[in-house]
Design an enzyme around this catalytic site. Structure first.
Site, mmCIF file in Angstrom:
data_model
loop_
_atom_site.group_PDB
_atom_site.id
_atom_site.type_symbol
_atom_site.label_atom_id
_atom_site.label_comp_id
_atom_site.label_asym_id
_atom_site.label_seq_id
_atom_site.Cartn_x
_atom_site.Cartn_y
_atom_site.Cartn_z
ATOM 1 N N ILE A 1 49.483 113.406 -26.692
ATOM 2 C CA ILE A 1 48.325 113.828 -27.157
ATOM 3 C C ILE A 1 47.138 112.910 -27.013
ATOM 4 C CG2 ILE A 1 46.440 115.026 -28.441
ATOM 5 C CD1 ILE A 1 48.532 117.175 -29.182
ATOM 6 N N VAL B 1 46.579 111.243 -23.684
ATOM 7 C CA VAL B 1 45.713 111.827 -22.798
ATOM 8 C C VAL B 1 44.228 111.682 -23.157
ATOM 9 C CG1 VAL B 1 45.034 114.257 -22.009
ATOM 10 C CG2 VAL B 1 47.441 113.693 -22.046
ATOM 11 N N TYR B 2 43.997 111.571 -24.556
ATOM 12 C CA TYR B 2 42.660 111.222 -25.301
ATOM 13 C C TYR B 2 42.239 109.889 -24.697
ATOM 14 C CZ TYR B 2 39.166 109.681 -28.565
ATOM 15 O OH TYR B 2 38.182 109.342 -29.020
ATOM 16 N N LEU B 3 43.006 108.941 -24.587
ATOM 17 C CA LEU B 3 42.686 107.712 -24.065
ATOM 18 C C LEU B 3 42.272 107.768 -22.596
ATOM 19 C CD1 LEU B 3 44.633 105.030 -26.185
ATOM 20 C CD2 LEU B 3 42.109 105.797 -26.519
ATOM 21 N N LYS C 1 39.059 109.622 -21.958
ATOM 22 C CA LYS C 1 37.962 108.518 -22.460
ATOM 23 C C LYS C 1 37.714 107.590 -21.200
ATOM 24 C CE LYS C 1 36.064 109.869 -26.342
ATOM 25 N NZ LYS C 1 34.670 110.270 -26.609
#
Length: 215
Positions: free
Chosen positions: A126, A129-131, A134
């Site tokens: 997760i 995917v967040y990075l 962004k």
């Protein structure tokens, strides 16, 4: 200035709202939950219920009409899954940029994250995917016609503000109070020298105005 903040009920956004309102700016806070309107209003903003996951650039431009600048401070949140990292952290930022261009609100400040676009295999899926989300949001904003600034804070804390920061393209890992992030965002909006810049942000010894001047 009239400034719109996406994710207006977030902790940094509320601190930023108070700082901007105290400086005489007008703030329009975009919120998903109408129950947050009173808290946003108390902080000094005009609340507008808008869901970035369920709107279009044209409709969003109507919400942003009359604004001079926008700040993307929204986020899917730590408890969210992979899908919302894409739909909020990436797509929401991209949609806000498109709406801002249509509305003529050309000053855009994106609150991103250290490591954006550079996930590593040892991270959980997760967070990877967040990075990545962004990073893709940053790329889209850089490719826009906006006067953009991208701010990548380090580890966020609820400690009292110090007014001292360290900023630069790469500053190393470190914490920073949310209140100092908000103060940097407020100063960035009025600092022409930050346009077209991406910088990391952690606590340090340099007063915020001097740190931004050094960029």
């Amino acid at each position: 200035m009239k400034i719109a903040i996406a994710g207006g009920h977030g902790q940094i956004a509320l601190l930023l709202t108070r700082a901007l309102a105290e400086s005489g700016h007008q703030v329009r806070s975009l919120i998903r939950n109408p129950e947050h309107a009173d808290e946003v209003r108390t902080a000094g903003a005009e609340p507008v219920v808008t869901d970035l996951e369920d709107t279009t650039a044209t409709r969003l431009s109507e919400v942003l009409a009359g604004c001079d600048a926008v700040v993307f401070a929204a986020g899917a949140g730590p408890g969210s899954g992979i899908e919302r990292k894409w739909t909020v952290d990436r797509d929401g930022a991209v949609l806000l940029a498109a709406g801002a261009q249509l509305a003529g609100a050309f000053r855009y400040v994106l609150v991103s994250s250290m490591g954006a676009g550079s996930p590593t295999p040892e991270m959980d899926e997760i967070f990877q995917v967040y990075l990545q989300a962004k990073g893709e949001a940053e790329d889209a904003v850089r490719d826009s016609a906006l006067d953009w600034t991208i701010v990548r804070p380090g580890m966020l804390t609820d400690d009292p503000p110090t007014g001292g920061v360290r900023v630069g393209e790469s500053v190393g890992r470190g914490p920073i109070p949310r209140a100092d992030v908000a103060a940097v965002l407020a100063a960035t909006l009025e600092h022409d020298g930050t346009v077209g810049r991406t910088f990391e942000l952690i606590s340090g010894e340099t007063p915020i105005p001097e740190a931004l001047d050094a960029l």
